[in-house]
Design an enzyme around this catalytic site. Structure first.
Site, PDB file in Angstrom:
ATOM      1  N   ARG A 121      25.177   3.256 -27.940  1.00 53.59           N
ATOM      2  CA  ARG A 121      24.339   4.402 -28.359  1.00 53.59           C
ATOM      3  C   ARG A 121      24.682   4.900 -29.756  1.00 53.59           C
ATOM      4  NH1 ARG A 121      25.552   6.137 -23.032  1.00 53.59           N
ATOM      5  NH2 ARG A 121      23.859   5.539 -21.627  1.00 53.59           N
ATOM      6  N   LYS A 143      16.330   3.401 -42.465  1.00 54.89           N
ATOM      7  CA  LYS A 143      15.350   2.644 -41.661  1.00 54.89           C
ATOM      8  C   LYS A 143      16.026   1.345 -41.240  1.00 54.89           C
ATOM      9  CE  LYS A 143      10.743   4.021 -43.123  1.00 54.89           C
ATOM     10  NZ  LYS A 143       9.508   3.585 -43.785  1.00 54.89           N
ATOM     11  N   GLU A 185      10.390  -3.407 -56.323  1.00 56.05           N
ATOM     12  CA  GLU A 185      10.634  -2.102 -55.681  1.00 56.05           C
ATOM     13  C   GLU A 185      11.080  -1.060 -56.715  1.00 56.05           C
ATOM     14  OE1 GLU A 185       9.901  -1.400 -52.549  1.00 56.05           O
ATOM     15  OE2 GLU A 185      10.107  -3.234 -51.350  1.00 56.05           O
ATOM     16  N   LYS A 226      14.852   7.615 -54.317  1.00 54.62           N
ATOM     17  CA  LYS A 226      14.752   7.378 -52.870  1.00 54.62           C
ATOM     18  C   LYS A 226      15.512   8.462 -52.106  1.00 54.62           C
ATOM     19  CE  LYS A 226      14.469   4.419 -49.043  1.00 54.62           C
ATOM     20  NZ  LYS A 226      14.349   3.102 -48.476  1.00 54.62           N
ATOM     21  N   GLU A 236       9.869  10.208 -41.977  1.00 53.24           N
ATOM     22  CA  GLU A 236       8.526   9.794 -42.401  1.00 53.24           C
ATOM     23  C   GLU A 236       7.418  10.546 -41.650  1.00 53.24           C
ATOM     24  OE1 GLU A 236       8.222   5.637 -43.560  1.00 53.24           O
ATOM     25  OE2 GLU A 236       6.133   5.652 -42.988  1.00 53.24           O
ATOM     26  N   ARG A 240       7.526  10.766 -47.022  1.00 50.73           N
ATOM     27  CA  ARG A 240       8.258   9.497 -47.142  1.00 50.73           C
ATOM     28  C   ARG A 240       7.333   8.293 -47.181  1.00 50.73           C
ATOM     29  NH1 ARG A 240      13.917   7.462 -44.343  1.00 50.73           N
ATOM     30  NH2 ARG A 240      13.755   5.336 -45.129  1.00 50.73           N
ATOM     31  N   ASN A 244       5.986   3.570 -49.162  1.00 53.94           N
ATOM     32  CA  ASN A 244       5.287   2.363 -48.694  1.00 53.94           C
ATOM     33  C   ASN A 244       4.163   1.942 -49.632  1.00 53.94           C
ATOM     34  OD1 ASN A 244       6.866   2.187 -46.362  1.00 53.94           O
ATOM     35  ND2 ASN A 244       5.592   3.716 -45.340  1.00 53.94           N
ATOM     36  N   HIS A 247       2.755  -1.515 -49.544  1.00 58.54           N
ATOM     37  CA  HIS A 247       3.291  -2.202 -48.370  1.00 58.54           C
ATOM     38  C   HIS A 247       2.238  -2.553 -47.329  1.00 58.54           C
ATOM     39  CE1 HIS A 247       7.011  -1.155 -50.250  1.00 58.54           C
ATOM     40  NE2 HIS A 247       7.753  -1.596 -49.253  1.00 58.54           N
ATOM     41  N   HIS A 251       2.693  -6.131 -46.353  1.00 58.22           N
ATOM     42  CA  HIS A 251       3.086  -6.567 -45.001  1.00 58.22           C
ATOM     43  C   HIS A 251       2.081  -7.570 -44.449  1.00 58.22           C
ATOM     44  CE1 HIS A 251       5.841  -2.880 -43.974  1.00 58.22           C
ATOM     45  NE2 HIS A 251       6.445  -3.794 -44.697  1.00 58.22           N
ATOM     46  N   HIS A 264      10.032 -10.390 -49.634  1.00 63.50           N
ATOM     47  CA  HIS A 264       9.428  -9.086 -49.347  1.00 63.50           C
ATOM     48  C   HIS A 264       8.966  -8.405 -50.648  1.00 63.50           C
ATOM     49  CE1 HIS A 264       8.793  -5.174 -47.482  1.00 63.50           C
ATOM     50  NE2 HIS A 264       9.583  -4.638 -48.394  1.00 63.50           N
TER      51      HIS A 264
HETATM   52  P1  NAD Z   1      17.536 -11.095 -47.979  1.00 63.92           P
HETATM   53  O1  NAD Z   1      18.401 -10.170 -47.261  1.00 63.92           O
HETATM   54  O2  NAD Z   1      16.918 -12.219 -47.211  1.00 63.92           O
HETATM   55  O3  NAD Z   1      18.328 -11.701 -49.228  1.00 63.92           O
HETATM   56  C1  NAD Z   1      17.700 -12.626 -50.065  1.00 63.92           C
HETATM   57  C2  NAD Z   1      18.558 -13.887 -50.289  1.00 63.92           C
HETATM   58  O4  NAD Z   1      19.595 -13.576 -51.204  1.00 63.92           O
HETATM   59  C3  NAD Z   1      19.237 -14.406 -49.049  1.00 63.92           C
HETATM   60  O5  NAD Z   1      19.193 -15.790 -49.055  1.00 63.92           O
HETATM   61  C4  NAD Z   1      20.666 -13.909 -49.205  1.00 63.92           C
HETATM   62  O6  NAD Z   1      21.595 -14.707 -48.527  1.00 63.92           O
HETATM   63  C5  NAD Z   1      20.841 -14.009 -50.691  1.00 63.92           C
HETATM   64  N1  NAD Z   1      21.843 -13.138 -51.290  1.00 63.92           N
HETATM   65  C6  NAD Z   1      22.073 -11.853 -50.998  1.00 63.92           C
HETATM   66  N2  NAD Z   1      22.938 -11.330 -51.869  1.00 63.92           N
HETATM   67  C7  NAD Z   1      23.284 -12.309 -52.710  1.00 63.92           C
HETATM   68  C8  NAD Z   1      24.127 -12.374 -53.856  1.00 63.92           C
HETATM   69  N3  NAD Z   1      24.742 -11.299 -54.326  1.00 63.92           N
HETATM   70  N4  NAD Z   1      24.256 -13.563 -54.483  1.00 63.92           N
HETATM   71  C9  NAD Z   1      23.582 -14.653 -54.055  1.00 63.92           C
HETATM   72  N5  NAD Z   1      22.736 -14.651 -53.014  1.00 63.92           N
HETATM   73  C10 NAD Z   1      22.596 -13.484 -52.350  1.00 63.92           C
HETATM   74  O7  NAD Z   1      16.310 -10.338 -48.673  1.00 63.92           O
HETATM   75  P2  NAD Z   1      16.139  -8.893 -49.332  1.00 63.92           P
HETATM   76  O8  NAD Z   1      15.032  -9.059 -50.275  1.00 63.92           O
HETATM   77  O9  NAD Z   1      17.417  -8.323 -49.765  1.00 63.92           O
HETATM   78  O10 NAD Z   1      15.660  -7.980 -48.102  1.00 63.92           O
HETATM   79  C11 NAD Z   1      14.417  -8.177 -47.485  1.00 63.92           C
HETATM   80  C12 NAD Z   1      14.412  -7.408 -46.182  1.00 63.92           C
HETATM   81  O11 NAD Z   1      14.597  -6.023 -46.449  1.00 63.92           O
HETATM   82  C13 NAD Z   1      13.134  -7.536 -45.413  1.00 63.92           C
HETATM   83  O12 NAD Z   1      13.428  -7.829 -44.082  1.00 63.92           O
HETATM   84  C14 NAD Z   1      12.492  -6.153 -45.515  1.00 63.92           C
HETATM   85  O13 NAD Z   1      11.708  -5.836 -44.400  1.00 63.92           O
HETATM   86  C15 NAD Z   1      13.716  -5.286 -45.612  1.00 63.92           C
HETATM   87  N6  NAD Z   1      13.469  -3.984 -46.231  1.00 63.92           N
HETATM   88  C16 NAD Z   1      13.882  -2.880 -45.576  1.00 63.92           C
HETATM   89  C17 NAD Z   1      13.714  -1.632 -46.127  1.00 63.92           C
HETATM   90  C18 NAD Z   1      14.256  -0.423 -45.441  1.00 63.92           C
HETATM   91  O14 NAD Z   1      13.977   0.701 -45.864  1.00 63.92           O
HETATM   92  N7  NAD Z   1      15.056  -0.571 -44.409  1.00 63.92           N
HETATM   93  C19 NAD Z   1      13.093  -1.496 -47.375  1.00 63.92           C
HETATM   94  C20 NAD Z   1      12.686  -2.653 -48.042  1.00 63.92           C
HETATM   95  C21 NAD Z   1      12.887  -3.896 -47.455  1.00 63.92           C
HETATM   96  N1  GLY Z   2      11.198   1.313 -47.752  1.00 65.88           N
HETATM   97  C1  GLY Z   2      10.448   2.412 -47.272  1.00 65.88           C
HETATM   98  C2  GLY Z   2      11.301   3.515 -46.719  1.00 65.88           C
HETATM   99  O1  GLY Z   2      12.494   3.442 -46.716  1.00 65.88           O
HETATM  100  O2  GLY Z   2      10.764   4.483 -46.256  1.00 65.88           O
END
Ligand code: NAD
Ligand code: GLY
Length: 359
Positions: A121, A143, A185, A226, A236, A240, A244, A247, A251, A264
Protein backbone atom coordinates in the site's frame (compact mmCIF):
# COMPACT_ATOMS: atom_id res chain seq x y z
CA UNK A 1 22.90 24.29 -9.90
CA UNK A 2 19.44 24.39 -8.40
CA UNK A 3 16.80 22.96 -6.14
CA UNK A 4 13.15 23.32 -7.08
CA UNK A 5 10.41 22.70 -4.54
CA UNK A 6 7.22 20.93 -5.53
CA UNK A 7 4.77 22.45 -3.02
CA UNK A 8 1.82 20.15 -2.35
CA UNK A 9 -0.84 20.00 0.36
CA UNK A 10 0.79 16.81 1.59
CA UNK A 11 4.21 15.43 0.81
CA UNK A 12 6.03 18.37 -0.78
CA UNK A 13 9.44 17.46 -2.14
CA UNK A 14 12.54 18.79 -3.84
CA UNK A 15 13.92 18.35 -7.32
CA UNK A 16 17.72 18.66 -7.25
CA UNK A 17 19.42 19.46 -10.54
CA UNK A 18 23.18 19.11 -10.35
CA UNK A 19 25.94 17.75 -12.53
CA UNK A 20 27.50 14.72 -10.84
CA UNK A 21 24.64 14.31 -8.34
CA UNK A 22 24.54 10.57 -9.12
CA UNK A 23 27.47 9.98 -6.80
CA UNK A 24 25.62 11.78 -3.98
CA UNK A 25 22.37 9.83 -4.27
CA UNK A 26 23.17 7.69 -1.19
CA UNK A 27 23.83 10.65 1.10
CA UNK A 28 20.75 12.50 -0.16
CA UNK A 29 18.54 9.44 0.34
CA UNK A 30 19.91 9.01 3.86
CA UNK A 31 19.28 12.73 4.55
CA UNK A 32 15.60 12.07 3.80
CA UNK A 33 15.58 9.66 6.75
CA UNK A 34 15.48 6.56 4.56
CA UNK A 35 17.66 3.63 5.50
CA UNK A 36 18.09 -0.12 5.30
CA UNK A 37 17.63 -1.85 2.00
CA UNK A 38 17.20 0.09 -1.24
CA UNK A 39 15.63 -1.54 -4.31
CA UNK A 40 17.11 0.00 -7.45
CA UNK A 41 14.74 -0.59 -10.36
CA UNK A 42 16.45 -0.10 -13.69
CA UNK A 43 17.00 -1.68 -17.12
CA UNK A 44 20.16 -3.31 -18.55
CA UNK A 45 21.14 -0.22 -20.57
CA UNK A 46 20.97 2.30 -17.74
CA UNK A 47 22.00 -0.19 -15.06
CA UNK A 48 25.10 -1.02 -17.11
CA UNK A 49 26.05 2.64 -17.42
CA UNK A 50 25.12 4.07 -14.03
CA UNK A 51 24.06 1.21 -11.73
CA UNK A 52 27.57 0.87 -10.28
CA UNK A 53 27.86 4.56 -9.35
CA UNK A 54 24.43 4.54 -7.70
CA UNK A 55 25.09 1.27 -5.85
CA UNK A 56 28.46 2.57 -4.55
CA UNK A 57 26.86 5.81 -3.44
CA UNK A 58 24.04 4.03 -1.60
CA UNK A 59 26.42 1.56 0.04
CA UNK A 60 28.82 4.25 1.20
CA UNK A 61 25.87 6.06 2.82
CA UNK A 62 25.09 2.88 4.79
CA UNK A 63 22.18 1.57 2.70
CA UNK A 64 22.07 -1.98 1.29
CA UNK A 65 21.16 -1.76 -2.40
CA UNK A 66 19.91 -4.59 -4.58
CA UNK A 67 18.88 -4.39 -8.22
CA UNK A 68 15.68 -5.36 -10.01
CA UNK A 69 16.29 -5.20 -13.75
CA UNK A 70 13.45 -4.91 -16.25
CA UNK A 71 14.07 -5.41 -20.00
CA UNK A 72 14.55 -2.16 -21.92
CA UNK A 73 11.53 -0.88 -23.85
CA UNK A 74 8.06 0.67 -23.68
CA UNK A 75 6.53 -2.76 -24.34
CA UNK A 76 7.78 -3.84 -20.89
CA UNK A 77 5.88 -1.06 -19.11
CA UNK A 78 3.21 -3.63 -18.35
CA UNK A 79 1.30 -5.15 -15.48
CA UNK A 80 3.16 -8.43 -16.14
CA UNK A 81 6.56 -6.78 -15.58
CA UNK A 82 5.22 -4.89 -12.56
CA UNK A 83 4.11 -8.23 -11.17
CA UNK A 84 7.63 -9.63 -11.58
CA UNK A 85 8.93 -6.64 -9.62
CA UNK A 86 6.44 -7.40 -6.80
CA UNK A 87 7.72 -11.02 -6.82
CA UNK A 88 11.31 -9.80 -6.46
CA UNK A 89 10.40 -7.39 -3.63
CA UNK A 90 8.47 -10.11 -1.79
CA UNK A 91 11.28 -12.62 -2.13
CA UNK A 92 13.72 -9.98 -0.80
CA UNK A 93 11.25 -9.36 2.10
CA UNK A 94 11.34 -5.68 1.19
CA UNK A 95 9.74 -3.56 3.92
CA UNK A 96 7.63 -0.42 3.96
CA UNK A 97 10.35 1.76 5.48
CA UNK A 98 12.81 1.06 2.64
CA UNK A 99 13.06 3.11 -0.55
CA UNK A 100 12.64 2.15 -4.17
CA UNK A 101 15.06 4.02 -6.44
CA UNK A 102 13.86 4.44 -10.05
CA UNK A 103 17.02 4.67 -12.17
CA UNK A 104 16.16 5.18 -15.82
CA UNK A 105 13.93 6.99 -18.28
CA UNK A 106 10.18 7.46 -18.16
CA UNK A 107 9.41 3.79 -18.65
CA UNK A 108 11.33 2.79 -15.53
CA UNK A 109 10.17 5.87 -13.59
CA UNK A 110 6.48 5.31 -14.33
CA UNK A 111 6.59 1.59 -13.59
CA UNK A 112 8.80 1.83 -10.48
CA UNK A 113 6.50 4.60 -9.21
CA UNK A 114 3.44 2.43 -9.82
CA UNK A 115 5.03 -0.46 -7.94
CA UNK A 116 6.01 1.91 -5.11
CA UNK A 117 2.41 3.18 -4.93
CA UNK A 118 0.94 -0.31 -4.66
CA UNK A 119 3.47 -2.59 -2.95
CA UNK A 120 2.51 -2.83 0.74
CA UNK A 121 0.00 0.00 0.00
CA UNK A 122 2.88 2.37 -0.66
CA UNK A 123 6.61 2.56 -0.04
CA UNK A 124 8.84 5.64 -0.47
CA UNK A 125 10.46 6.12 -3.85
CA UNK A 126 13.08 8.34 -5.39
CA UNK A 127 13.28 9.34 -9.03
CA UNK A 128 16.71 9.36 -10.65
CA UNK A 129 15.72 10.17 -14.24
CA UNK A 130 18.32 9.52 -16.93
CA UNK A 131 16.64 10.64 -20.17
CA UNK A 132 15.96 14.27 -20.99
CA UNK A 133 12.25 13.48 -21.23
CA UNK A 134 12.15 11.96 -17.77
CA UNK A 135 14.25 14.80 -16.31
CA UNK A 136 11.93 17.51 -17.59
CA UNK A 137 8.62 15.73 -17.30
CA UNK A 138 7.88 12.20 -16.17
CA UNK A 139 9.94 12.13 -12.95
CA UNK A 140 8.10 15.17 -11.57
CA UNK A 141 4.49 15.27 -10.47
CA UNK A 142 3.72 11.74 -9.32
CA UNK A 143 1.91 10.27 -12.32
CA UNK A 144 2.75 6.58 -12.22
CA UNK A 145 1.40 3.93 -14.55
CA UNK A 146 1.74 0.85 -16.69
CA UNK A 147 0.26 0.44 -20.16
CA UNK A 148 -2.69 -1.75 -21.18
CA UNK A 149 -2.84 -3.26 -24.69
CA UNK A 150 -5.84 -0.95 -25.31
CA UNK A 151 -4.06 2.25 -24.33
CA UNK A 152 -1.10 3.89 -22.71
CA UNK A 153 -0.97 4.51 -18.96
CA UNK A 154 -4.50 3.18 -18.44
CA UNK A 155 -3.54 1.55 -15.13
CA UNK A 156 -1.90 3.86 -12.64
CA UNK A 157 -1.96 6.08 -9.59
CA UNK A 158 -0.97 9.54 -8.47
CA UNK A 159 1.88 8.89 -6.09
CA UNK A 160 4.58 11.45 -5.42
CA UNK A 161 8.27 10.61 -5.07
CA UNK A 162 10.16 11.66 -1.95
CA UNK A 163 12.71 13.47 -4.13
CA UNK A 164 13.99 13.77 -7.69
CA UNK A 165 17.74 13.77 -8.41
CA UNK A 166 18.64 15.02 -11.88
CA UNK A 167 22.19 14.66 -13.18
CA UNK A 168 22.55 16.44 -16.55
CA UNK A 169 25.88 14.61 -17.06
CA UNK A 170 24.06 11.34 -17.82
CA UNK A 171 22.72 12.94 -21.00
CA UNK A 172 26.21 12.52 -22.50
CA UNK A 173 25.41 8.86 -23.19
CA UNK A 174 21.83 9.44 -24.35
CA UNK A 175 21.32 8.81 -28.09
CA UNK A 176 20.50 11.97 -30.07
CA UNK A 177 17.07 10.65 -31.00
CA UNK A 178 16.19 10.45 -27.29
CA UNK A 179 17.54 13.95 -26.64
CA UNK A 180 15.28 15.30 -29.36
CA UNK A 181 12.30 13.40 -27.98
CA UNK A 182 12.94 15.08 -24.62
CA UNK A 183 13.31 18.48 -26.22
CA UNK A 184 9.76 18.16 -27.54
CA UNK A 185 8.49 18.21 -23.94
CA UNK A 186 10.79 21.15 -23.17
CA UNK A 187 9.24 23.09 -26.06
CA UNK A 188 5.80 22.22 -24.68
CA UNK A 189 6.45 24.30 -21.54
CA UNK A 190 7.16 27.37 -23.64
CA UNK A 191 3.90 26.98 -25.55
CA UNK A 192 1.69 26.29 -22.55
CA UNK A 193 3.16 28.60 -19.91
CA UNK A 194 6.09 30.85 -20.66
CA UNK A 195 6.54 32.74 -23.94
CA UNK A 196 9.96 34.06 -22.82
CA UNK A 197 11.12 30.47 -22.41
CA UNK A 198 9.84 29.74 -25.93
CA UNK A 199 11.89 32.67 -27.29
CA UNK A 200 14.93 31.44 -25.31
CA UNK A 201 14.59 28.05 -26.99
CA UNK A 202 14.27 29.72 -30.40
CA UNK A 203 17.43 31.76 -29.78
CA UNK A 204 19.45 28.81 -28.50
CA UNK A 205 18.08 26.01 -30.67
CA UNK A 206 21.48 25.03 -32.10
CA UNK A 207 23.01 24.65 -28.61
CA UNK A 208 20.30 22.56 -27.00
CA UNK A 209 21.16 19.23 -28.60
CA UNK A 210 24.56 19.01 -26.90
CA UNK A 211 25.33 18.91 -23.18
CA UNK A 212 26.04 22.40 -21.88
CA UNK A 213 24.63 25.32 -19.90
CA UNK A 214 21.73 25.90 -22.33
CA UNK A 215 20.24 22.45 -21.83
CA UNK A 216 20.87 22.63 -18.08
CA UNK A 217 18.99 25.92 -17.94
CA UNK A 218 16.20 24.39 -20.01
CA UNK A 219 15.94 21.41 -17.61
CA UNK A 220 15.63 23.72 -14.62
CA UNK A 221 13.11 25.99 -16.30
CA UNK A 222 11.00 22.99 -17.37
CA UNK A 223 11.02 21.51 -13.87
CA UNK A 224 10.09 24.87 -12.38
CA UNK A 225 7.09 25.19 -14.68
CA UNK A 226 5.99 21.61 -14.09
CA UNK A 227 6.40 22.03 -10.31
CA UNK A 228 4.27 25.18 -10.41
CA UNK A 229 1.48 23.56 -12.42
CA UNK A 230 1.46 20.38 -10.31
CA UNK A 231 1.52 22.50 -7.14
CA UNK A 232 -1.66 24.22 -8.30
CA UNK A 233 -3.47 21.05 -9.39
CA UNK A 234 -1.84 17.82 -8.23
CA UNK A 235 -4.60 15.41 -9.27
CA UNK A 236 -5.42 16.93 -12.66
CA UNK A 237 -8.80 18.32 -11.70
CA UNK A 238 -8.35 21.18 -14.17
CA UNK A 239 -5.18 23.17 -14.81
CA UNK A 240 -2.78 20.21 -14.87
CA UNK A 241 -4.33 18.95 -18.10
CA UNK A 242 -2.50 21.73 -19.93
CA UNK A 243 0.59 19.54 -19.52
CA UNK A 244 -1.13 17.22 -21.97
CA UNK A 245 -0.78 19.71 -24.81
CA UNK A 246 -0.29 17.61 -27.95
CA UNK A 247 -0.90 14.37 -26.07
CA UNK A 248 -4.40 13.57 -27.33
CA UNK A 249 -3.08 13.35 -30.89
CA UNK A 250 0.26 11.98 -29.65
CA UNK A 251 -1.22 9.10 -27.65
CA UNK A 252 -3.34 8.11 -30.66
CA UNK A 253 -0.22 8.06 -32.87
CA UNK A 254 1.65 5.89 -30.37
CA UNK A 255 -1.24 3.44 -30.05
CA UNK A 256 -1.92 3.20 -33.79
CA UNK A 257 1.73 2.80 -34.74
CA UNK A 258 2.23 0.21 -31.98
CA UNK A 259 4.08 1.06 -28.77
CA UNK A 260 7.77 1.54 -29.45
CA UNK A 261 7.49 2.66 -33.11
CA UNK A 262 7.57 6.30 -32.03
CA UNK A 263 9.38 7.68 -29.01
CA UNK A 264 6.81 9.27 -26.69
CA UNK A 265 8.39 12.70 -27.24
CA UNK A 266 8.31 12.26 -31.01
CA UNK A 267 4.61 11.50 -30.92
CA UNK A 268 4.11 14.52 -28.65
CA UNK A 269 6.01 16.76 -31.11
CA UNK A 270 3.70 15.70 -33.94
CA UNK A 271 0.69 15.97 -31.62
CA UNK A 272 1.64 19.49 -30.50
CA UNK A 273 1.85 20.67 -34.12
CA UNK A 274 -1.53 19.11 -34.81
CA UNK A 275 -3.04 20.77 -31.74
CA UNK A 276 -1.49 24.12 -32.73
CA UNK A 277 -2.80 23.81 -36.29
CA UNK A 278 -6.24 22.85 -34.93
CA UNK A 279 -6.04 25.98 -32.77
CA UNK A 280 -5.40 27.99 -35.95
CA UNK A 281 -8.28 26.33 -37.78
CA UNK A 282 -10.63 27.20 -34.91
CA UNK A 283 -9.42 30.83 -35.04
CA UNK A 284 -7.68 30.70 -31.65
CA UNK A 285 -4.05 31.24 -32.64
CA UNK A 286 -2.89 31.42 -36.23
CA UNK A 287 0.75 32.15 -35.38
CA UNK A 288 1.23 29.20 -32.99
CA UNK A 289 1.36 26.36 -35.56
CA UNK A 290 3.98 27.90 -37.88
CA UNK A 291 6.06 29.22 -34.97
CA UNK A 292 6.08 25.85 -33.21
CA UNK A 293 6.94 24.03 -36.42
CA UNK A 294 9.79 26.51 -36.99
CA UNK A 295 11.28 25.77 -33.56
CA UNK A 296 10.93 22.00 -33.92
CA UNK A 297 12.58 22.21 -37.34
CA UNK A 298 15.48 24.22 -35.90
CA UNK A 299 15.88 21.53 -33.23
CA UNK A 300 15.79 18.78 -35.87
CA UNK A 301 12.64 17.22 -34.42
CA UNK A 302 10.33 15.65 -37.03
CA UNK A 303 6.72 16.75 -36.78
CA UNK A 304 4.89 15.27 -39.80
CA UNK A 305 2.18 12.79 -38.86
CA UNK A 306 2.36 9.22 -40.18
CA UNK A 307 -0.16 8.23 -42.87
CA UNK A 308 -3.16 7.03 -40.87
CA UNK A 309 -6.80 6.95 -41.93
CA UNK A 310 -8.63 9.81 -40.14
CA UNK A 311 -11.35 7.44 -38.91
CA UNK A 312 -8.74 5.21 -37.20
CA UNK A 313 -7.12 8.29 -35.71
CA UNK A 314 -10.44 9.44 -34.29
CA UNK A 315 -11.20 5.99 -32.90
CA UNK A 316 -7.82 5.88 -31.15
CA UNK A 317 -8.48 9.32 -29.63
CA UNK A 318 -11.85 8.16 -28.29
CA UNK A 319 -9.94 5.91 -25.89
CA UNK A 320 -8.09 8.88 -24.48
CA UNK A 321 -8.85 9.83 -20.89
CA UNK A 322 -10.10 13.26 -21.99
CA UNK A 323 -13.18 12.14 -23.93
CA UNK A 324 -16.61 13.45 -22.91
CA UNK A 325 -19.56 11.95 -24.84
CA UNK A 326 -19.21 12.77 -28.57
CA UNK A 327 -16.68 15.46 -27.93
CA UNK A 328 -12.98 15.19 -27.34
CA UNK A 329 -11.31 17.68 -25.05
CA UNK A 330 -8.14 19.26 -26.42
CA UNK A 331 -5.56 21.60 -25.01
CA UNK A 332 -5.47 24.39 -27.61
CA UNK A 333 -3.14 27.35 -27.95
CA UNK A 334 -4.61 30.85 -27.82
CA UNK A 335 -1.21 32.56 -27.94
CA UNK A 336 2.38 31.52 -27.27
CA UNK A 337 2.50 30.79 -23.54
CA UNK A 338 -1.26 30.48 -23.11
CA UNK A 339 -3.56 27.51 -23.72
CA UNK A 340 -7.18 26.57 -23.02
CA UNK A 341 -9.03 23.33 -22.58
CA UNK A 342 -11.73 23.07 -25.20
CA UNK A 343 -14.11 20.35 -26.32
CA UNK A 344 -14.29 19.80 -30.06
CA UNK A 345 -17.08 17.91 -31.88
CA UNK A 346 -16.00 14.68 -33.56
CA UNK A 347 -17.15 15.87 -36.99
CA UNK A 348 -14.91 18.94 -36.70
CA UNK A 349 -11.99 16.76 -35.68
CA UNK A 350 -12.60 14.48 -38.64
CA UNK A 351 -12.66 17.47 -41.00
CA UNK A 352 -9.39 18.71 -39.51
CA UNK A 353 -7.75 15.29 -39.73
CA UNK A 354 -8.80 14.94 -43.37
CA UNK A 355 -7.31 18.30 -44.32
CA UNK A 356 -4.21 17.98 -42.12
CA UNK A 357 -3.18 14.48 -43.15
CA UNK A 358 -3.70 15.45 -46.83
CA UNK A 359 -1.62 18.65 -46.56
P1 NAD B 1 12.63 5.29 -22.00
O1 NAD B 1 12.46 5.21 -20.56
O2 NAD B 1 12.20 4.12 -22.82
O3 NAD B 1 14.15 5.63 -22.34
C1 NAD B 1 14.56 5.75 -23.67
C2 NAD B 1 15.81 4.90 -23.98
O4 NAD B 1 16.95 5.55 -23.44
C3 NAD B 1 15.79 3.52 -23.37
O5 NAD B 1 16.32 2.62 -24.28
C4 NAD B 1 16.70 3.67 -22.16
O6 NAD B 1 17.30 2.46 -21.78
C5 NAD B 1 17.72 4.64 -22.68
N1 NAD B 1 18.42 5.44 -21.70
C6 NAD B 1 17.90 6.04 -20.62
N2 NAD B 1 18.81 6.83 -20.05
C7 NAD B 1 19.93 6.72 -20.76
C8 NAD B 1 21.21 7.33 -20.68
N3 NAD B 1 21.49 8.25 -19.78
N4 NAD B 1 22.14 6.97 -21.59
C9 NAD B 1 21.86 6.08 -22.57
N5 NAD B 1 20.66 5.50 -22.73
C10 NAD B 1 19.71 5.82 -21.82
O7 NAD B 1 11.85 6.54 -22.61
P2 NAD B 1 11.52 8.01 -22.07
O8 NAD B 1 11.33 8.80 -23.28
O9 NAD B 1 12.45 8.44 -21.02
O10 NAD B 1 10.10 7.82 -21.33
C11 NAD B 1 8.94 7.50 -22.05
C12 NAD B 1 7.88 7.07 -21.06
O11 NAD B 1 7.61 8.14 -20.17
C13 NAD B 1 6.58 6.70 -21.70
O12 NAD B 1 6.15 5.48 -21.17
C14 NAD B 1 5.62 7.81 -21.29
O13 NAD B 1 4.30 7.38 -21.18
C15 NAD B 1 6.20 8.21 -19.96
N6 NAD B 1 5.86 9.57 -19.55
C16 NAD B 1 5.33 9.74 -18.32
C17 NAD B 1 5.02 11.00 -17.86
C18 NAD B 1 4.53 11.19 -16.46
O14 NAD B 1 4.12 12.30 -16.10
N7 NAD B 1 4.57 10.19 -15.62
C19 NAD B 1 5.24 12.11 -18.67
C20 NAD B 1 5.80 11.91 -19.94
C21 NAD B 1 6.11 10.63 -20.36
N1 GLY C 1 2.97 14.63 -18.31
C1 GLY C 1 1.72 15.17 -17.93
C2 GLY C 1 1.57 15.32 -16.45
O1 GLY C 1 2.44 15.03 -15.69
O2 GLY C 1 0.53 15.74 -16.02
Amino acid sequence: MGTIRVELKERSYDIHVDRGILKDVGRLVRDLGLKGRAAVITNPTVGGLYGGAVADSLASAGLSPFFITVPDGEEYKSIEEASKIYDALISERFERSSPIIALGGGVIGDMAGFVAATYLRGVPYIQVPTTLLSQVDSSVGGKTAVNHPKGKNLIGAFYQPRAVFIDPDVLKTLPEREVKAGLAEVVKYGVIWDPDFFYYLEENASKLIKPGPEIERAIEASCRIKAEVVGLDEKEEGLRSILNFGHTFGHAIEALAGYGAYRHGEAVAIGMCMAARLSGRLGLCRECGPRLEGLLKALGIPFSPPAMPPADFLEAMRLDKKVVGKRIRFVLAIELGKVVLQEVQEEDILGFLESYTRA
